[in-house]
Design an enzyme around this catalytic site. Structure first.
Site, PDB file in Angstrom:
ATOM      1  N   ASP A 125      -2.188  -8.539   2.889  1.00 16.56           N
ATOM      2  CA  ASP A 125      -2.994  -7.326   2.750  1.00 16.56           C
ATOM      3  C   ASP A 125      -2.857  -6.547   4.066  1.00 16.56           C
ATOM      4  O   ASP A 125      -2.308  -7.031   5.058  1.00 16.56           O
ATOM      5  CB  ASP A 125      -4.448  -7.652   2.418  1.00 16.56           C
TER       6      ASP A 125
HETATM    7  C1  BGC Z   1      -6.727  -3.338   0.405  1.00 17.96           C
HETATM    8  C2  BGC Z   1      -5.688  -3.649  -0.646  1.00 17.96           C
HETATM    9  C3  BGC Z   1      -4.737  -2.497  -0.781  1.00 17.96           C
HETATM   10  C4  BGC Z   1      -4.104  -2.221   0.576  1.00 17.96           C
HETATM   11  C5  BGC Z   1      -3.090  -1.089   0.559  1.00 17.96           C
HETATM   12  C6  BGC Z   1      -6.099  -2.882   1.705  1.00 17.96           C
HETATM   13  O1  BGC Z   1      -7.043  -2.413   2.586  1.00 17.96           O
HETATM   14  O2  BGC Z   1      -7.527  -4.481   0.610  1.00 17.96           O
HETATM   15  O3  BGC Z   1      -6.320  -3.941  -1.864  1.00 17.96           O
HETATM   16  O4  BGC Z   1      -3.768  -2.786  -1.749  1.00 17.96           O
HETATM   17  O5  BGC Z   1      -5.123  -1.890   1.481  1.00 17.96           O
HETATM   18  O6  BGC Z   1      -3.675   0.136   0.406  1.00 17.96           O
END
Ligand code: BGC
Length: 733
Positions: free
Chosen positions: A291
């Site tokens: 993530d």
């Molecule tokens: C979130 C994810 C997301 C990623 C990309 C993160 O902060 O937890 O769910 O896919 O950002 O935007």
């Protein structure tokens, strides 16, 4: 970096010495060759630097995602593995891809990723709402449209479905998952993966799915985001892993590691879940992306002393691609030299990423056709699905004296902060969502009732605050009407990442507005537009009818008006329990048994039952369930029996009914939830007609359970098959 360069040069010289450069048509460029052969051929040609860059994801475009940071990156290496594509012009994306294809030594296409959570431009209801439709085929169709719109705009890979079983509505991210039940999440997970990837990801309009957040993010303590979780191995296997396993079996190309710590070990440094379970046990051959910044964050989680150690831990645990923080790019070469990371793992990780690129057909068609918006977005069929999905997702919670549907009504008042604020229906995580695409409640009502009823409207108050200056106008409008529709709720931005709330109330000012309107004595219909279950007891007392509308996307107003008028018959049922009060949380249907019976252990100040349980939802039709029967009350492992129930529509109105089939194992060597959903089916039952629902029982799959090692077992003895308030015993012999 110096060391990295030396290694790169050395590898390149070796490759020239072995004659790679003189070859005419490399296998990896041969579309007819086997994918594994292409992957191996390409990996063998890559320098270390090229390999490491494949393991990194940068950002293209200005990042407007509130929780993440970062500006447009201008100097993107052409050998990069992936880009998060915060832009919506195919030409920008194609231009970057052209650089990768033409300016990099091997011409490896970039994988463009983006968060497409509930539609791309045609925004659908939030996933939690979609689960309440109990219509996975409809959700597959919506996901297929999302894939087409995203693909047309240059996206190859989306970071969804999110299948974090969530039982705490204080957590903002409950909106992104399919509710509190593992089986429900698993079913919708498969539907979404199928909708995105189809049977062949290399087809046009297909994108790769990413199951997230692997795993157990929904167990976040007290609903706070990014905090540690306590998950026993047993709960990991029986509650949090099943939807991921289903998604992996359905062919999901990728997974995203989660931010949180699982009983002491951060999910993003967790060898057990990332490698032993995912790659070894489930044989997943795609890749895992971290993530956003999750690698670097291992420092804040108290695991890694510095960035380099964080890189080592995440990479060795089994994260192949590093999202956004560029730790892999910075430290992997050094870690290799120091012997802290194995070259075999680097090669294997690169292979996994390339495999997905080959499967997507990116080497054959790296560019997307640049089309006018009118050919990509908001196509009539896409909007039709949006309206249907919204209508089937909304849940009728109360309908006293059949106040709904509103037929032959002279004047209808539409009051409240959500009434004319169409933006809120988009909810959070709108990819290319635009407020101007939304048909809100007032517009929907005016169109629905044109020529039939007069629509009056007043805002009354804002979403929060103390300003009651609009109350008088709201009361005046209510008095001038025959029925009042009060539109309450949460803003879209109050749900989503980093949107935890300590209470799930609707702000007081809105409840006061409802009281003022109710005092007029007019029949009151309350619409609740939120991204999470909310506290409704005080609202329920003042409402003749309540419709939970969720954040339901671009056709929310159309669906709401259609439900209020009777053009649609409500068929949504809750995929997440509604508590009476925040203090009851966590409250979910599939809890385990307590140690004492009667009132022992129950709350002394309020009931311990929820206000609206899982699978609850009303219809304008009335359904009568016949006797629940089973084809045999004894079975052995390997045999199949079925249970059946005939449902009669005893009303004058055609209606959709979902039958939920639960299983209970009253005594087991591992104690199990009081009941577990094992199957559901939604069918149309015409007025006055009977329809039979059938549940084929496969003993190991439907009656068995999983132990803390993830091994499925089947105990002999009694099981109960449950539908509504009926239960029948069967015995595994
Ligand atoms: C979130 C994810 C997301 C990623 C990309 C993160 O902060 O937890 O769910 O896919 O950002 O935007």
């Amino acid at each position: 970096m110096m060391k990295l360069k030396h290694l790169a040069t050395a590898t390149f010289c070796l490759m020239v010495a072995f004659g790679c450069s003189s070859e005419k048509r490399p296998i990896y460029k041969d579309a007819s060759a086997d994918i594994e052969a292409r992957v191996n051929d390409l990996v063998n040609r890559m320098t270390l630097e090229e390999k490491i860059l494949q393991l990194n994801q940068y950002v293209l475009g200005v990042n407007t995602v509130e929780n993440n940071f970062g500006e447009m990156v201008k100097d993107i290496p052409v050998e990069i593995g992936s880009l998060i594509y915060f832009n919506d012009h195919a030409e920008v994306r194609n231009a970057m891809q052209k650089k990768a294809m033409e300016e990099s030594r091997l011409g490896i296409p970039i994988l463009f990723g983006h968060d497409v959570i509930h539609g791309y431009r045609t925004t659908y209801p939030i996933p939690l709402a979609l689960a309440c439709s109990w219509n996975p085929e409809l959700v597959r169709q919506a996901s297929e449209v999302a894939a087409q719109e995203a693909y047309d705009c240059g996206v190859n890979w989306t970071f969804s479905p999110m299948v974090d079983v969530s039982r705490d509505p204080r957590w903002g991210r409950v909106m992104e998952c399919f509710g509190e039940d593992p089986y429900t999440n698993a079913v919708f997970c498969k539907a979404v993966v199928k909708g995105y990837q189809g049977d062949d990801m290399s087809e046009k309009n297909r994108i790769a799915a990413c199951l997230k957040h692997y795993v157990g993010y929904g167990a976040s303590e007290a609903g706070r985001d990014y905090v540690p979780t306590e998950i026993s191995d047993q709960t990991l296997w029986d509650t949090y892993l099943p939807p991921f396993e289903a998604g992996v079996k359905a062919g999901a190309a990728t997974l995203m590691s989660a931010f949180h710590t699982i009983s002491g070990i951060p999910a993003s440094a967790n060898h057990y879940i990332l490698t032993e379970v995912l790659k070894e046990k489930w044989q997943h051959d795609g890749f895992v992306v971290s993530d956003w910044g999750a690698v670097e964050q291992l420092r804040y989680q108290g695991m890694a002393e510095d960035e380099k150690e964080a890189t080592m831990l995440a990479f060795n645990a089994g994260i192949e691609m590093d999202m956004a923080d560029r730790m892999y790019q910075k430290y992997l070469a050094e870690l290799l030299e120091e012997g802290k990371v194995d070259m075999k793992l680097v090669d294997e990780s690169v292979r996994r990423i390339l495999r997905v690129k080959f499967r997507l057909g990116l080497f054959e068609h790296p560019y997307v056709e640049e089309k006018p918006e009118s050919e990509m977005y908001l196509l009539p069929k896409s909007l039709e699905i949006a309206e249907k999905a919204a209508a089937e997702s909304m849940v009728l919670l109360k309908n006293e004296n059949s106040v709904l549907p509103l037929e032959n009504v002279g004047t209808i008042a539409v009051i409240g902060p959500v009434a004319s604020d169409s933006t809120q229906h988009l909810g959070n995580w709108g990819a290319r969502a635009r407020a101007e695409d939304v048909i809100g409640i007032v517009q929907g009502m005016c169109e629905e009732y044109a020529g039939k009823s007069k629509i009056l409207t007043a805002k009354g108050c804002d979403f929060e605050g103390n300003d009651k200056s609009g109350f008088a106008e709201a009361v005046r409008v209510a008095k001038a009407s025959d029925v009042v529709v009060v539109c309450l709720g949460h803003k879209g931005s109050w749900s989503g990442e980093n949107q935890s709330r300590s209470t799930i109330e609707i702000p007081k000012i809105q409840e006061e507005l409802l009281s003022a309107v109710e005092a007029t004595g007019k029949p009151v219909v309350v619409l609740v537009t939120t991204g999470r279950p909310v506290e409704l007891p005080r609202i329920e007392q003042k409402a003749d009818a309540i419709l939970q509308t969720w954040h339901s996307g671009v056709r929310a107003g159309k669906a709401i008006a259609g439900l209020l008028s009777g053009r649609y018959n409500p068929s949504g049922k809750l995929a997440m329990t509604f508590p009476y009060s925040t203090g009851q949380i966590p409250v979910y249907y599939n809890r385990r048994h307590r140690a004492r019976t009667g009132d022992q252990g129950l709350y002394k100040d309020i009931t311990s039952e929820p206000m609206y349980p899982f699978a609850y939802g009303l219809s304008y039709s009335t359904f009568e369930y016949g006797k629940l029967t089973v084809s045999s009350d004894k079975l052995k492992e390997g045999e199949t029996i079925y249970a059946e129930v005939t449902v009669k529509n005893t009303s004058q109105r055609d209606g959709l009914e979902t039958v939920h089939w639960f299983v209970k194992d009253p005594y087991s060597h591992i104690t199990r939830p009081v009941k577990e959903l094992k199957y559901f089916e939604k069918k149309l039952i015409k007025a006055g007609e009977n329809v039979t629902f059938r549940f084929e029982i496969n003993p190991l799959r439907d009656l068995g359970f999983v132990n803390r090692e993830g091994k499925k077992y089947l105990d002999k003895g009694e099981y109960r098959i449950m539908v509504g308030d009926q239960s029948v015993s069967i015995y595994v012999i």
